[in-house]
Design a protein around this motif. Structure first.
Motif, PDB file in Angstrom:
ATOM      1  N   GLU A   1       0.722  -1.294   0.027  1.00  0.00           N
ATOM      2  CA  GLU A   1       0.051  -0.106   0.003  1.00  0.00           C
ATOM      3  C   GLU A   1       0.966   1.191  -0.027  1.00  0.00           C
ATOM      4  OE1 GLU A   1      -0.267  -2.752   2.027  1.00  0.00           O
ATOM      5  OE2 GLU A   1      -0.878  -2.063   3.990  1.00  0.00           O
ATOM      6  N   ASP A   2       2.120   1.130   0.190  1.00  0.00           N
ATOM      7  CA  ASP A   2       2.974   2.219   0.039  1.00  0.00           C
ATOM      8  C   ASP A   2       3.269   2.670  -1.663  1.00  0.00           C
ATOM      9  OD1 ASP A   2       5.033   1.196   2.753  1.00  0.00           O
ATOM     10  OD2 ASP A   2       3.358   2.713   2.915  1.00  0.00           O
ATOM     11  N   THR A   3       2.773   1.861  -2.593  1.00  0.00           N
ATOM     12  CA  THR A   3       3.005   2.118  -3.824  1.00  0.00           C
ATOM     13  C   THR A   3       2.079   3.284  -4.264  1.00  0.00           C
ATOM     14  OG1 THR A   3       3.430  -0.208  -4.364  1.00  0.00           O
ATOM     15  CG2 THR A   3       2.322   1.362  -6.048  1.00  0.00           C
ATOM     16  N   ALA A   4       3.048   4.227  -4.852  1.00  0.00           N
ATOM     17  CA  ALA A   4       2.386   5.510  -5.346  1.00  0.00           C
ATOM     18  C   ALA A   4       3.461   6.492  -6.163  1.00  0.00           C
ATOM     19  CB  ALA A   4       1.786   6.335  -4.223  1.00  0.00           C
ATOM     20  N   VAL A   5       2.933   7.398  -6.647  1.00  0.00           N
ATOM     21  CA  VAL A   5       3.754   8.447  -6.918  1.00  0.00           C
ATOM     22  C   VAL A   5       4.179   9.217  -5.969  1.00  0.00           C
ATOM     23  CG1 VAL A   5       4.498  10.265  -8.516  1.00  0.00           C
ATOM     24  CG2 VAL A   5       2.936   8.072  -9.274  1.00  0.00           C
ATOM     25  N   TYR A   6       5.517   9.465  -5.622  1.00  0.00           N
ATOM     26  CA  TYR A   6       5.808  10.249  -4.449  1.00  0.00           C
ATOM     27  C   TYR A   6       6.309  11.709  -5.020  1.00  0.00           C
ATOM     28  CZ  TYR A   6       5.408   6.435  -1.133  1.00  0.00           C
ATOM     29  OH  TYR A   6       4.849   5.572  -0.364  1.00  0.00           O
ATOM     30  N   TYR A   7       5.779  12.819  -4.251  1.00  0.00           N
ATOM     31  CA  TYR A   7       6.145  14.209  -4.768  1.00  0.00           C
ATOM     32  C   TYR A   7       6.818  14.905  -3.517  1.00  0.00           C
ATOM     33  CZ  TYR A   7       2.790  13.439  -8.721  1.00  0.00           C
ATOM     34  OH  TYR A   7       2.048  13.023  -9.515  1.00  0.00           O
ATOM     35  N   CYS A   8       7.854  15.526  -4.013  1.00  0.00           N
ATOM     36  CA  CYS A   8       8.630  16.358  -3.098  1.00  0.00           C
ATOM     37  C   CYS A   8       7.918  17.661  -3.038  1.00  0.00           C
ATOM     38  CB  CYS A   8      10.025  16.547  -3.505  1.00  0.00           C
ATOM     39  SG  CYS A   8      10.910  17.515  -2.174  1.00  0.00           S
TER      40      CYS A   8
END
Length: 124
Positions: A89-96
């Motif tokens: 569930e940590d799968t995602a696009v991560y944005y700074c």
């Protein structure tokens, strides 16, 4: 203006670790709190973690507390997100992101600067 460039995304197995980096540039970039958000298709971008401009104050979403650690190298004006014990569930696009303070990071509309995003995929 503040420019943010992320790196470090990729594919990892459940239980594994990844480290994301975000380099900030711009005349006043060192005065901003920095942080990370993530987004999956069809969902709103959600707060993950933030660190103050000095690196002394941090904030985490409950879903990542104890697993993720945010830190900042003020000399390099770079923020890191160390992600351990990762879950599918940590799968995602991560944005700074950069904002006026750690507390502004909790309000999506208060975040003026964003990176381009990096994909993180956790396989089960």
């Amino acid at each position: 203006q503040v420019q943010l460039v992320e790196s470090g995304g990729g594919l990892v197995q459940a239980g594994g670790s990844l480290r994301l980096s975000c380099a900030a540039s711009g005349r006043t970039s060192s005065n901003y709190a920095m942080g990370w958000f993530r987004q999956t298709p069809g969902k709103e971008r959600e707060f993950v973690a933030a660190v103050s401009w000095s690196g002394t104050s941090t904030d985490y979403d409950d879903s990542v507390k104890g697993r993720f650690t945010i830190s900042r190298d003020t000399a390099k004006n770079t923020v890191y997100l160390q992600m351990n014990s990762m879950l599918p569930e940590d799968t995602a696009v991560y944005y700074c992101a950069a904002a006026g303070s750690v507390w502004y990071m909790r309000v999506l509309s208060s975040v003026p600067y964003w990176g381009q995003g990096t994909q993180v995929t956790v396989s089960s």
